[in-house]
Design a protein around this motif. Structure first.
Motif, PDB file in Angstrom:
ATOM      1  N   GLU A 187       0.826  -1.210   0.000  1.00 51.31           N
ATOM      2  CA  GLU A 187       0.000   0.000   0.000  1.00 51.31           C
ATOM      3  C   GLU A 187       0.859   1.258   0.000  1.00 51.31           C
ATOM      4  OE1 GLU A 187      -3.900   1.807   2.365  1.00 51.31           O
ATOM      5  OE2 GLU A 187      -2.727   0.167   3.248  1.00 51.31           O
ATOM      6  N   HIS A 188       1.997   1.207   0.684  1.00 46.40           N
ATOM      7  CA  HIS A 188       2.864   2.382   0.749  1.00 46.40           C
ATOM      8  C   HIS A 188       3.537   2.651  -0.601  1.00 46.40           C
ATOM      9  CE1 HIS A 188       2.256   2.749   5.029  1.00 46.40           C
ATOM     10  NE2 HIS A 188       2.591   1.487   5.210  1.00 46.40           N
ATOM     11  N   SER A 189       3.887   1.606  -1.328  1.00 49.90           N
ATOM     12  CA  SER A 189       4.433   1.807  -2.670  1.00 49.90           C
ATOM     13  C   SER A 189       3.383   2.403  -3.593  1.00 49.90           C
ATOM     14  CB  SER A 189       4.937   0.481  -3.247  1.00 49.90           C
ATOM     15  OG  SER A 189       6.053  -0.001  -2.540  1.00 49.90           O
ATOM     16  N   LEU A 190       2.153   1.902  -3.511  1.00 49.93           N
ATOM     17  CA  LEU A 190       1.074   2.407  -4.354  1.00 49.93           C
ATOM     18  C   LEU A 190       0.874   3.908  -4.182  1.00 49.93           C
ATOM     19  CD1 LEU A 190      -1.867  -0.156  -4.154  1.00 49.93           C
ATOM     20  CD2 LEU A 190      -0.729   0.625  -6.215  1.00 49.93           C
ATOM     21  N   ASN A 191       0.960   4.374  -2.947  1.00 56.52           N
ATOM     22  CA  ASN A 191       0.629   5.759  -2.633  1.00 56.52           C
ATOM     23  C   ASN A 191       1.856   6.626  -2.405  1.00 56.52           C
ATOM     24  OD1 ASN A 191      -2.469   5.596  -2.319  1.00 56.52           O
ATOM     25  ND2 ASN A 191      -1.764   3.910  -1.031  1.00 56.52           N
ATOM     26  N   ARG A 192       3.027   6.159  -2.822  1.00 55.23           N
ATOM     27  CA  ARG A 192       4.239   6.950  -2.600  1.00 55.23           C
ATOM     28  C   ARG A 192       4.194   8.276  -3.340  1.00 55.23           C
ATOM     29  NH1 ARG A 192       9.931   5.437  -5.257  1.00 55.23           N
ATOM     30  NH2 ARG A 192       8.960   6.728  -6.865  1.00 55.23           N
ATOM     31  N   ASP A 193       3.699   8.268  -4.574  1.00 53.78           N
ATOM     32  CA  ASP A 193       3.672   9.466  -5.404  1.00 53.78           C
ATOM     33  C   ASP A 193       2.233   9.854  -5.713  1.00 53.78           C
ATOM     34  OD1 ASP A 193       6.456   9.398  -5.442  1.00 53.78           O
ATOM     35  OD2 ASP A 193       6.500   8.165  -7.253  1.00 53.78           O
ATOM     36  N   GLY A 194       1.980  11.154  -5.731  1.00 48.95           N
ATOM     37  CA  GLY A 194       0.631  11.660  -5.947  1.00 48.95           C
ATOM     38  C   GLY A 194       0.194  11.612  -7.396  1.00 48.95           C
ATOM     39  N   ASP A 195      -1.087  11.920  -7.622  1.00 54.02           N
ATOM     40  CA  ASP A 195      -1.665  11.845  -8.958  1.00 54.02           C
ATOM     41  C   ASP A 195      -1.038  12.853  -9.928  1.00 54.02           C
ATOM     42  OD1 ASP A 195      -3.280   9.903  -7.966  1.00 54.02           O
ATOM     43  OD2 ASP A 195      -5.127  11.107  -7.944  1.00 54.02           O
ATOM     44  N   GLU A 196      -0.392  13.896  -9.390  1.00 53.40           N
ATOM     45  CA  GLU A 196       0.190  14.907 -10.289  1.00 53.40           C
ATOM     46  C   GLU A 196       1.348  14.359 -11.114  1.00 53.40           C
ATOM     47  OE1 GLU A 196       2.246  15.249  -6.262  1.00 53.40           O
ATOM     48  OE2 GLU A 196       0.198  14.973  -7.022  1.00 53.40           O
TER      49      GLU A 196
END
Length: 327
Positions: free
Chosen positions: A113-122
């Protein structure tokens, strides 16, 4: 001697104990458990969290390079997909390269989960949807015949049941759906493997697994065919990276989340064994400038789910020209 019922029950209890340690239970009837998925999930989480994610961003260079080479193969397909499922996406190394001309959206699926959300949608050019799930249980998350295209960039080498995952991907694809992937081949980090084996044999009188077992090109072709894919394209390439010494290579592998996760691995290596391995690495593979190379062998593949609309070879004897005349 074949195991009796007590031994079989004991083995099943042992597997159940391993499964209970992970937030993702082991797939039912897995043929052979090579990797500790709970440990791999923990390694990926730690890598994504270290220094606010900056440590893992620093070592994105291998995945970014291979993702770019995958994109070249995707662009050769010359088809726009309404959606692409990125299996084992990590922080989106491949998804970040997709443009609106290629797809309308991308679904990222990863066990960390942390890898998935490491970088934002921008950081993405197309809309992104994230799914926190274990790729080994793909069909529990996505429906059958629900995907136009599935991609996987450097995650399948940690899957215990690779044939089973390929079958699940085929089942998730619509007819004439595409699978595009890249995974590490059997020659990956052969320099590190030989250095560690020689050092451990010399210092401790034996060896233990430190680099995970990987597949080769023929295996991938056979597995894709057995999983029911058609129109296969498989090729192999290498990415070689230079490091000041073996120590920096080990640090980068840890920050990539690519540390050893083989069941039965040794958790601690003696310092003198590692020092000997570093010296052997330098002696066998060192460059004139004092650096050492690390080779990442990559197997790329494109495969399609069968469909009546796909081109098929002509029947034998229907050719209009003799091959001998052409030659």
């Amino acid at each position: 001697m074949r195991p009796g019922l007590p031994q079989i029950h004991a083995a099943r209890r042992a597997l159940a104990t391993v499964a209970s340690a992970s937030s993702f239970p082991l797939p039912p009837a897995a043929p052979y458990i090579v990797f500790d998925r709970a440990v791999k999930q923990l390694q990926k989480d730690r890598a994504a969290l270290a220094n606010g994610g900056d440590s893992s961003r620093t070592v994105d260079y291998v995945r970014n390079e291979i993702a770019e080479r995958m994109l070249e193969r995707l662009l050769d397909v010359r088809r726009k997909f309404s959606s692409i499922l990125d299996v084992g996406s990590g922080s989106g190394h491949f998804a970040k390269l997709l443009e609106p001309e290629t797809t309308d959206k991308v679904v990222m699926l990863d066990m960390s989960e942390h890898s998935l959300n490491r970088d934002g949608d921008e950081h993405f050019e197309v809309p992104v949807k994230r799914k926190h799930a274990d790729e080994e249980r793909l069909l529990e998350v996505v429906g059958r015949e629900s995907q136009e295209a599935v991609v996987s960039c450097l995650s399948m080498h940690w899957v215990n049941d690779l044939p089973g995952l390929l079958v699940q991907i085929r089942e998730s694809l619509k007819p004439d759906g595409m699978l595009l992937g890249a995974l590490f081949g059997g020659e990956t980090l052969f320099e590190l493997r030989t250095a560690l084996q020689l050092a451990e044999t010399e210092r401790e009188g034996g060896i233990s697994p430190h680099v995970s077992p990987m597949t080769d090109t023929r295996d991938v072709s056979n597995l894709l065919g057995r999983a029911g894919f058609t129109l296969l394209t498989v090729d192999i390439d290498e990415v070689q990276v230079g490091y000041p010494s073996m120590w920096e290579l080990l640090d980068d592998l840890r920050d990539m989340g690519e540390s050893n996760a083989v069941i039965g691995r040794r958790h601690i290596l003696h310092r003198d064994t590692l020092t000997a391995a570093a010296a052997i690495y330098q002696a066998l593979h060192g460059k004139e400038d004092g650096s050492i190379p690390a080779t990442f062998q990559v197997i790329y593949f494109i495969a399609w789910k069968p469909s009546p609309t796909q081109p098929k070879p002509l029947e034998r004897g229907t050719g209009e020209k003799n091959l001998q005349e052409i030659l």
